[in-house]
Scaffold this motif. Sequence first.
Motif, PDB file in Angstrom:
ATOM      1  N   ASN A 149       0.814  -1.219   0.000  1.00  0.00           N
ATOM      2  CA  ASN A 149       0.000   0.000   0.000  1.00  0.00           C
ATOM      3  C   ASN A 149       0.840   1.259   0.000  1.00  0.00           C
ATOM      4  OD1 ASN A 149      -2.343  -1.515   0.033  1.00  0.00           O
ATOM      5  ND2 ASN A 149      -2.503  -1.499   2.254  1.00  0.00           N
ATOM      6  N   TYR A 150       2.076   1.174   0.448  1.00  0.00           N
ATOM      7  CA  TYR A 150       2.921   2.368   0.537  1.00  0.00           C
ATOM      8  C   TYR A 150       3.441   2.793  -0.831  1.00  0.00           C
ATOM      9  CZ  TYR A 150       3.078   1.833   5.601  1.00  0.00           C
ATOM     10  OH  TYR A 150       2.767   1.741   6.922  1.00  0.00           O
ATOM     11  N   ASN A 151       4.157   1.897  -1.493  1.00  0.00           N
ATOM     12  CA  ASN A 151       4.680   2.144  -2.828  1.00  0.00           C
ATOM     13  C   ASN A 151       5.485   3.443  -2.929  1.00  0.00           C
ATOM     14  OD1 ASN A 151       5.087   1.332  -5.467  1.00  0.00           O
ATOM     15  ND2 ASN A 151       3.317   2.465  -6.215  1.00  0.00           N
ATOM     16  N   PHE A 152       6.639   3.463  -2.234  1.00  0.00           N
ATOM     17  CA  PHE A 152       7.552   4.608  -2.316  1.00  0.00           C
ATOM     18  C   PHE A 152       8.987   4.114  -2.292  1.00  0.00           C
ATOM     19  CE2 PHE A 152       6.666   4.194   2.259  1.00  0.00           C
ATOM     20  CZ  PHE A 152       7.927   4.208   2.800  1.00  0.00           C
ATOM     21  N   ASP A 153       9.904   5.032  -2.582  1.00  0.00           N
ATOM     22  CA  ASP A 153      11.326   4.699  -2.631  1.00  0.00           C
ATOM     23  C   ASP A 153      12.070   5.334  -1.462  1.00  0.00           C
ATOM     24  OD1 ASP A 153      10.784   3.451  -5.015  1.00  0.00           O
ATOM     25  OD2 ASP A 153      11.680   5.024  -6.266  1.00  0.00           O
ATOM     26  N   ILE A 154      13.107   4.642  -1.019  1.00  0.00           N
ATOM     27  CA  ILE A 154      14.013   5.149   0.010  1.00  0.00           C
ATOM     28  C   ILE A 154      15.385   5.318  -0.623  1.00  0.00           C
ATOM     29  CG2 ILE A 154      15.178   4.640   2.198  1.00  0.00           C
ATOM     30  CD1 ILE A 154      12.748   2.870   2.909  1.00  0.00           C
ATOM     31  N   LYS A 155      15.983   6.440  -0.389  1.00  0.00           N
ATOM     32  CA  LYS A 155      17.377   6.685  -0.748  1.00  0.00           C
ATOM     33  C   LYS A 155      18.119   7.066   0.530  1.00  0.00           C
ATOM     34  CE  LYS A 155      19.062   6.835  -4.419  1.00  0.00           C
ATOM     35  NZ  LYS A 155      19.769   5.807  -5.185  1.00  0.00           N
ATOM     36  N   ILE A 156      19.344   6.608   0.658  1.00  0.00           N
ATOM     37  CA  ILE A 156      20.175   6.930   1.817  1.00  0.00           C
ATOM     38  C   ILE A 156      20.366   8.443   1.883  1.00  0.00           C
ATOM     39  CG2 ILE A 156      22.461   6.590   2.872  1.00  0.00           C
ATOM     40  CD1 ILE A 156      20.762   4.032   2.768  1.00  0.00           C
ATOM     41  N   ASP A 157      20.351   8.971   3.101  1.00  0.00           N
ATOM     42  CA  ASP A 157      20.562  10.398   3.396  1.00  0.00           C
ATOM     43  C   ASP A 157      19.425  11.292   2.916  1.00  0.00           C
ATOM     44  OD1 ASP A 157      22.940   9.948   4.757  1.00  0.00           O
ATOM     45  OD2 ASP A 157      24.150  10.126   2.942  1.00  0.00           O
ATOM     46  N   CYS A 158      18.236  10.722   2.731  1.00  0.00           N
ATOM     47  CA  CYS A 158      17.060  11.512   2.373  1.00  0.00           C
ATOM     48  C   CYS A 158      15.974  11.297   3.428  1.00  0.00           C
ATOM     49  CB  CYS A 158      16.507  11.083   1.021  1.00  0.00           C
ATOM     50  SG  CYS A 158      17.603  11.445  -0.353  1.00  0.00           S
ATOM     51  N   VAL A 159      15.233  12.355   3.733  1.00  0.00           N
ATOM     52  CA  VAL A 159      14.066  12.222   4.605  1.00  0.00           C
ATOM     53  C   VAL A 159      12.970  11.537   3.798  1.00  0.00           C
ATOM     54  CG1 VAL A 159      12.298  13.449   5.923  1.00  0.00           C
ATOM     55  CG2 VAL A 159      14.666  14.261   5.956  1.00  0.00           C
ATOM     56  N   ILE A 160      12.350  10.534   4.375  1.00  0.00           N
ATOM     57  CA  ILE A 160      11.315   9.765   3.683  1.00  0.00           C
ATOM     58  C   ILE A 160       9.966  10.212   4.231  1.00  0.00           C
ATOM     59  CG2 ILE A 160      10.561   7.455   3.018  1.00  0.00           C
ATOM     60  CD1 ILE A 160      13.527   8.256   2.253  1.00  0.00           C
ATOM     61  N   GLU A 161       9.415  11.237   3.617  1.00  0.00           N
ATOM     62  CA  GLU A 161       8.178  11.840   4.129  1.00  0.00           C
ATOM     63  C   GLU A 161       7.028  10.842   4.196  1.00  0.00           C
ATOM     64  OE1 GLU A 161       7.247  15.630   2.414  1.00  0.00           O
ATOM     65  OE2 GLU A 161       9.324  16.317   2.622  1.00  0.00           O
ATOM     66  N   LYS A 162       6.979   9.899   3.276  1.00  0.00           N
ATOM     67  CA  LYS A 162       5.892   8.918   3.275  1.00  0.00           C
ATOM     68  C   LYS A 162       6.006   7.925   4.436  1.00  0.00           C
ATOM     69  CE  LYS A 162       4.484   9.250  -1.481  1.00  0.00           C
ATOM     70  NZ  LYS A 162       4.113   8.522  -2.697  1.00  0.00           N
ATOM     71  N   ALA A 163       7.108   7.978   5.175  1.00  0.00           N
ATOM     72  CA  ALA A 163       7.269   7.111   6.347  1.00  0.00           C
ATOM     73  C   ALA A 163       7.171   7.908   7.651  1.00  0.00           C
ATOM     74  CB  ALA A 163       8.603   6.383   6.286  1.00  0.00           C
ATOM     75  N   ASN A 164       6.839   9.187   7.560  1.00  0.00           N
ATOM     76  CA  ASN A 164       6.814  10.022   8.756  1.00  0.00           C
ATOM     77  C   ASN A 164       5.673   9.717   9.719  1.00  0.00           C
ATOM     78  OD1 ASN A 164       9.190  11.403   8.493  1.00  0.00           O
ATOM     79  ND2 ASN A 164       8.293  13.157   7.446  1.00  0.00           N
TER      80      ASN A 164
END
Length: 130
Positions: free
Chosen positions: A20-35
């Motif tokens: 249901n999330y369907n987003f990407d994570i990159k190192i050293d980035c804030v992941i707003e969809k996981a906030n």
Amino acid sequence: MTKEETHQAFLNTTFKVKGNYNFDIKIDCVIEKANHLDSFAFITAWNPLPEILSLESNQYRNIELKKDIEQLAFIYVDGLGISDDGNWSEESFFVENISIEKANELAKKYGQLAFVFGYKNNKAALTYTK
């Protein structure tokens, strides 16, 4: 691969969260969809460095990791770590509200050099196992 090459390979990876999330994570980035989470980990049991295992071995190891995550009663969704050049990928799990200590314990159990970890409103970090 040297330590620096391995580190760069981690940095040159996109960690795709499915379901249901369907987003990407990159190192050293804030992941707003996981906030909405206090913390998260992106972890796999594939290819414990320096070994490169068969597809069957990697899938079996990930089934065992999945059982561990379920036994610990964490909420998770499937993920996929993909090199930016598209030359390799590893099936993985995005685990919600796990402590960095428990994520490290799981990564270490499966011979992983590192895992991705993040706290709410903070950058996703490449975390080397201890």
